[in-house]
Design an enzyme around this catalytic site. Structure first.
Site, mmCIF file in Angstrom:
data_model
loop_
_atom_site.group_PDB
_atom_site.id
_atom_site.type_symbol
_atom_site.label_atom_id
_atom_site.label_comp_id
_atom_site.label_asym_id
_atom_site.label_seq_id
_atom_site.Cartn_x
_atom_site.Cartn_y
_atom_site.Cartn_z
ATOM 1 N N ASP A 86 -42.304 -52.112 -5.258
ATOM 2 C CA ASP A 86 -42.198 -50.729 -4.538
ATOM 3 C C ASP A 86 -41.941 -51.109 -3.242
ATOM 4 O O ASP A 86 -42.967 -51.081 -2.245
ATOM 5 C CB ASP A 86 -43.552 -50.048 -4.596
ATOM 6 N N CYS A 115 -36.704 -46.747 -2.195
ATOM 7 C CA CYS A 115 -36.853 -45.597 -1.445
ATOM 8 C C CYS A 115 -35.553 -45.723 -0.335
ATOM 9 O O CYS A 115 -35.874 -44.928 0.651
ATOM 10 C CB CYS A 115 -38.043 -45.423 -0.842
ATOM 11 N N ARG A 145 -48.003 -43.153 -9.855
ATOM 12 C CA ARG A 145 -49.356 -44.037 -10.058
ATOM 13 C C ARG A 145 -50.091 -43.712 -11.395
ATOM 14 O O ARG A 145 -50.602 -44.474 -11.929
ATOM 15 C CB ARG A 145 -50.140 -43.686 -8.806
HETATM 16 N N1 SAH Z 1 -46.703 -49.403 -3.422
HETATM 17 C C1 SAH Z 1 -47.529 -48.767 -1.984
HETATM 18 C C2 SAH Z 1 -46.462 -48.394 -0.863
HETATM 19 C C3 SAH Z 1 -45.601 -49.766 -0.702
HETATM 20 S S1 SAH Z 1 -45.101 -49.476 0.998
HETATM 21 C C4 SAH Z 1 -48.198 -47.256 -2.512
HETATM 22 O O1 SAH Z 1 -48.169 -46.954 -3.609
HETATM 23 O O2 SAH Z 1 -49.076 -47.096 -1.385
HETATM 24 C C5 SAH Z 1 -44.308 -51.167 1.444
HETATM 25 C C6 SAH Z 1 -45.245 -52.188 1.413
HETATM 26 O O3 SAH Z 1 -44.573 -53.543 1.595
HETATM 27 C C7 SAH Z 1 -46.050 -52.252 2.946
HETATM 28 O O4 SAH Z 1 -47.552 -52.294 2.461
HETATM 29 C C8 SAH Z 1 -45.517 -53.534 3.512
HETATM 30 O O5 SAH Z 1 -46.762 -54.155 4.340
HETATM 31 C C9 SAH Z 1 -45.172 -54.318 2.460
HETATM 32 N N2 SAH Z 1 -44.188 -55.413 2.779
HETATM 33 C C10 SAH Z 1 -42.966 -55.048 3.409
HETATM 34 N N3 SAH Z 1 -42.251 -56.323 3.188
HETATM 35 C C11 SAH Z 1 -42.738 -57.359 2.494
HETATM 36 C C12 SAH Z 1 -42.757 -58.460 2.194
HETATM 37 N N4 SAH Z 1 -41.470 -59.191 2.191
HETATM 38 N N5 SAH Z 1 -43.603 -59.129 1.204
HETATM 39 C C13 SAH Z 1 -44.716 -58.520 1.117
HETATM 40 N N6 SAH Z 1 -45.161 -57.476 1.320
HETATM 41 C C14 SAH Z 1 -44.085 -56.515 2.202
#
Ligand code: SAH
Length: 394
Positions: free
Chosen positions: A298, A338, A210
């Site tokens: 992510d 991940c 980040r």
């Molecule tokens: N980048 C974030 C962590 C991401 S975790 C950070 O730094 O804190 C993954 C996220 O993807 C979750 O919030 C989940 O709600 C979302 N997610 C999962 N599948 C998804 C999809 N198909 N479209 C949009 N969001 C999605």
């Protein structure tokens, strides 16, 4: 102490200090070993190899506590916990960051135990029968060794099922602060709800990445896909991005994302949140001929194990291909996996294939990984799950 005798030749991984014994490696086991009980692991010629926690219902039948013939008791756990805590002090995190992982399971020689610190609250995840059997002792030690008084349990990860354990969530010690609680990361503020959020509430493993985004975001139009509570979005705005569009499928997460932008007094006019499915929205943006200077991908874990790698690869390829198409020349793609089942080599191949099929030229300018408070034991490479690449579209 009960013991387990391994099949001939199956001691090799233990001799290399890998901490898992699979059920198929076992020749013979004493009867009536309780779930989580400490057992000695012996070679086929009855030599001592390790002392481990027994897990009767998991394919990973035993997880090693120690390779020495030492007692597994409160003092053993005190020693391990102390080493883990001290090793975090090296990073000087507490100067501008009050939230980080204190204990990362196998990587800290404490299989099944994850402990995150959010300000003055500890959040614990117990994932295996061994950490479960010692939980009360461990909880006492964590408070003794940190001097903190509040500990919340978030043992609701799916992997507990494989161990025959039910989910357990709730306050174990102290008084629950009002939620969400405010934490600091690299001098920015985030509201975190550790009782209801993903994992233990916040993706602490992305801290360093980040900060990297903050440094790279100046004057850029940024698209933050899978933004959750806005870790990357807030950093991009703090790094003077021209605009940030935060996309996630969870409205709760987007609510916190908005709040986190305001908390840091960042320009809300430059920030937009959009609820939806990233797979769908990237296609929509492509059809609308939208473009960005920086795109962050992510996504959640597509492949927990290698068995799902192929299906996961299709998912990663899809979003990376679309992202390359939306990227302006000179733009940056910050892309992550991940998935434990996708290693760094495979991930790079997928991203390379995505650029090829998108018809763009790109180069890797920086590899990224999980933050330093999520270390990887040399003998337990499985601990390295987060792979990232910063790619420049040339
Ligand atoms: N980048 C974030 C962590 C991401 S975790 C950070 O730094 O804190 C993954 C996220 O993807 C979750 O919030 C989940 O709600 C979302 N997610 C999962 N599948 C998804 C999809 N198909 N479209 C949009 N969001 C999605």
């Amino acid at each position: 102490m009960p013991s387990i005798i391994l099949k001939a030749g199956r001691e090799k991984s233990l001799l290399r200090r890998h901490p898992w014994i699979f059920s198929g490696a076992i020749q013979d086991a004493d009867g009536n070993i309780a779930s989580g009980e400490t057992v000695d692991l012996l070679s086929s010629d009855r030599q001592f190899l390790a002392r481990a926690a027994y897990s009767p219902s998991s394919q990973i039948r035993a997880r090693v506590w120690t390779f020495e013939e030492e007692p597994i008791d409160k003092e053993f756990f005190r020693k391990r916990i102390r080493i883990a805590i001290q090793s975090r002090e090296v990073w000087g995190l507490r100067r501008d960051t009050d939230s980080y992982r204190l204990i990362y399971a196998e990587s800290d020689n404490l299989p099944g135990l994850i402990v995150d610190r959010y300000g003055d609250v500890l959040v614990l995840q117990s994932l295996t029968t061994g950490s479960e059997a010692w939980k009360e002792t461990i909880v006492d030690l964590l408070l003794e060794e940190t001097g903190l008084v509040t500990l919340y349990e978030r043992s609701d990860a799916d992997v507990r099922e494989l161990e025959g354990l039910q989910p357990q969530v709730g306050l174990l010690r102290g008084v629950l602060p009002q939620l969400p609680t405010t934490i600091h990361e690299n001098n920015l503020i985030f509201n975190v709800n550790f009782a209801a959020g993903h994992k233990t509430g916040f993706y602490l493993d992305q801290r360093r990445n980040r900060l990297r985004v903050r440094k790279l975001a100046k004057d850029k139009d940024v698209l933050d896909c899978f933004c959750y509570t806005g870790g990357f979005s807030v950093n991009a705005l703090s790094g003077a991005a021209q605009s940030v569009l935060s996309v996630d499928s969870s409205s709760d997460a987007l609510g916190l994302c908005r709040e986190n932008v305001s908390l840091n007094q960042l320009p809300i006019d430059s920030h937009t949140v959009l609820e939806g499915d990233v797979f769908h929205l990237l296609r929509k943006f492509r059809d609308e001929r939208r473009s960005f200077d920086m795109i962050i991908l992510d996504p959640p874990k597509f492949a927990p194990t290698a068995a799902q790698a192929e299906k996961a690869a299709r998912g990663y390829k899809d979003i990376n291909l679309l992202a390359f198409k939306l990227l302006r020349p000179g733009g940056l793609l910050v892309t992550f996996s991940c998935s434990g089942g996708v290693d760094a080599g495979l991930f790079q191949k997928i991203v390379a294939g995505a650029a090829l099929d998108a018809g763009v030229n790109a180069q890797i300018v920086e590899p990224l990984s999980q933050a330093e408070d999520h270390p990887v034991a040399l003998h337990f490479p499985e601990g390295a799950y987060l792979k990232g690449l910063v790619c420049l579209r040339t």
